[in-house]
Design an enzyme around this catalytic site. Structure first.
Site, mmCIF file in Angstrom:
data_model
loop_
_atom_site.group_PDB
_atom_site.id
_atom_site.type_symbol
_atom_site.label_atom_id
_atom_site.label_comp_id
_atom_site.label_asym_id
_atom_site.label_seq_id
_atom_site.Cartn_x
_atom_site.Cartn_y
_atom_site.Cartn_z
ATOM 1 N N GLY A 256 0.778 -1.140 0.027
ATOM 2 C CA GLY A 256 0.016 0.084 -0.076
ATOM 3 C C GLY A 256 0.927 1.205 -0.090
ATOM 4 N N ALA A 258 1.496 5.206 1.302
ATOM 5 C CA ALA A 258 1.613 6.053 2.726
ATOM 6 C C ALA A 258 0.176 6.238 3.132
ATOM 7 C CB ALA A 258 2.574 7.322 2.437
ATOM 8 N N HIS A 298 2.004 3.397 16.536
ATOM 9 C CA HIS A 298 2.002 2.121 15.973
ATOM 10 C C HIS A 298 1.969 0.903 17.117
ATOM 11 C CE1 HIS A 298 2.886 1.641 11.599
ATOM 12 N NE2 HIS A 298 2.512 3.103 11.747
ATOM 13 N N ARG A 301 -1.202 0.602 19.398
ATOM 14 C CA ARG A 301 -2.291 -0.003 18.786
ATOM 15 C C ARG A 301 -2.373 -1.613 18.750
ATOM 16 N NH1 ARG A 301 -1.931 2.362 13.153
ATOM 17 N NH2 ARG A 301 -0.837 0.625 12.641
ATOM 18 N N ASP A 328 7.299 -5.132 9.697
ATOM 19 C CA ASP A 328 6.677 -3.578 9.465
ATOM 20 C C ASP A 328 7.810 -2.748 9.315
ATOM 21 O OD1 ASP A 328 5.187 -1.408 8.853
ATOM 22 O OD2 ASP A 328 3.777 -1.597 10.206
#
Ligand SMILES: [Zn+2]
Length: 437
Positions: A256, A258, A298, A301, A328
């Site tokens: 994907g 940004a 991040h 979450r 990631d």
């Protein structure tokens, strides 16, 4: 044990009446779901919607044999005026008589208030009452005459109470677990961690509602959690339908741009797995408060049970992995590898750095192919934008395209996330999920 799903939605059904959300408007025809209601072996009903008798007739399973009704909470108690005066031997609920139920003195069935810890036998079924995970609710563990074991967890909008999963487990796996996996995939992770759910457990989504995406996207998301949903009227026979288990993707690449939602999608895919290792490949950027803020967002979450590893030696980490990995992201890893190989310099690139970078990519692809634990990697899709102005920028773009293609080739599932919507570029072949007889 035979389970007939007379309803599979939350207390208000799906679509919710008069709701104009995209999920509800897209939920039509055979996708329509009544409030959750499960008929066990034709004699035991767990929860019920407003019209279980009609739903049962549509499923060719009349309710005339029902002797016992177990309710998980007050909200699940639909008006019970339809209950037959004769034939029912017990209605059990965690909070007094359900509304609308005629008193035994007025010809209604006997009812009983149940609390966690209670155990009783109903006909050929043994029932244990377990904590419901939120106040005023209970879960039920039902063992059938053939020894099959079912766990039914009530709907709840509340966060799961701590340690409930341990209470649901008695050290042995269930044959089927019915729960609101869409609302709380973490509960499924906790059940796996406690040994109550294994690869052989049929995890069936109930209490579905408009928080869930309609159609194929729901099936795709459930499959990533090792779960499935049957349509209303569906019949599942425990122990006789191993082919009905969902195929769980093993290696997934999520691409994907940004802020496309690719990290959220990647994290969601592993939300029902315990002991996930989050692999940060971005390193630290001293003196960059914006970067620190992004990293913190991040981290907040992710579930507290996840561990974090920071490394650029990704191939070794993947090769030695024993728990699910979330990487990631690959684009930051490539930046670090190009740093390590001195690949930004034109002369060095020609004199060996190119081969060194591609060797690292080949190593990673080989480890990806051989890995036996669930893997999810995030990467940027950058090749479609403006051509970079510098030679090193173009080099990075080209090598990232090669890296993405190499990892995609070794992945069971490849997703492209655009504006938070996941498009399946490569997917597993779907087996029929609707066990309707
Ligand atoms: Zn809605």
């Amino acid at each position: 044990m035979e389970l007939t799903f007379l309803g599979t939605a939350g207390p208000r059904g799906w679509p919710q009446p008069f709701c104009t959300c995209a999920s509800c408007l897209g939920c039509t025809g055979s996708a329509v779901r009544e409030p959750s209601c499960v008929l066990v072996d034709g004699t035991l009903l767990i929860d019920c919607g407003p019209e279980p008798a009609h739903a049962a007739a549509r499923a060719s399973r009349p309710l005339t044999g029902v002797r016992h009704l177990l309710l998980t909470g007050p909200a699940e108690a639909a008006p019970l005026a339809w209950l037959p005066a004769a034939g029912l031997e017990l209605v059990a609920a965690p909070s007094g008589p359900p509304p609308g139920l005629p008193a035994p003195t007025a010809g209604g069935p006997p009812w009983e208030t149940v609390e966690p810890g209670a155990e009783f036998t109903l006909g050929a079924h043994h029932v244990r009452v377990l904590p419901g995970g939120s106040p005023g609710r209970v879960a039920y563990a039902v063992t059938g005459p053939g020894g099959s074991r079912l766990l039914y967890i009530p709907s709840s909008r509340l966060a799961p109470e701590a340690d409930t999963a341990r209470a649901w487990s008695d050290g042995r796996p269930y044959d089927a677990v019915l729960l609101d996996v869409v609302a709380w995939p973490e509960r499924l992770a906790a059940l796996r961690s406690a040994g109550a759910v294994t690869e052989d457990t049929d995890v069936l989504a109930v209490h579905l509602s408009h928080e869930a995406p309609p159609g194929e996207e729901l099936a795709r998301r459930l499959a990533a959690w090792g779960a499935r949903a049957v349509a209303d009227g569906g019949v599942v026979r425990l122990g006789t339908e191993p082919e009905a288990q969902p195929v769980r993707p093993h290696r997934t690449l999520v691409l994907g741009g940004a802020r496309s939602g690719k990290s959220v999608e990647a994290e969601r895919r592993l939300a029902a797995s315990p002991d996930v290792m989050y692999v940060a490949t971005g390193g630290t950027r001293d003196g960059d408060p914006e970067w620190a803020e992004r990293v913190a967002a991040h981290r907040d979450r992710r579930p507290a049970t996840w561990r974090t590893a920071e490394t650029t030696d990704l191939a070794s980490l993947v090769a030695d992995a024993t728990v699910p990995l979330l990487v990631d992201c690959l684009s930051l890893w490539l930046t670090a590898v190009m740093d390590e190989c001195g690949a930004w310099d034109d002369a060095a690139w020609r004199e060996g750095a190119r081969d060194a970078v591609r060797e690292r990519v080949d190593e990673l692809a080989a480890a990806w192919r051989a890995c036996r634990v669930p893997l999810v990697a995030v990467s940027n899709e950058v090749g479609s934008g403006v051509v970079p102005a510098t030679a090193s920028g173009r080099r990075y773009r080209d090598e990232l395209g090669r890296l993405n293609a190499a990892v995609a080739e070794e992945s069971d599932e490849v997703l492209l996330v655009v504006a938070g919507q996941a498009l399946t570029l490569r997917g597993l072949p779907r087996k029929p999920r609707h066990a309707r007889s």
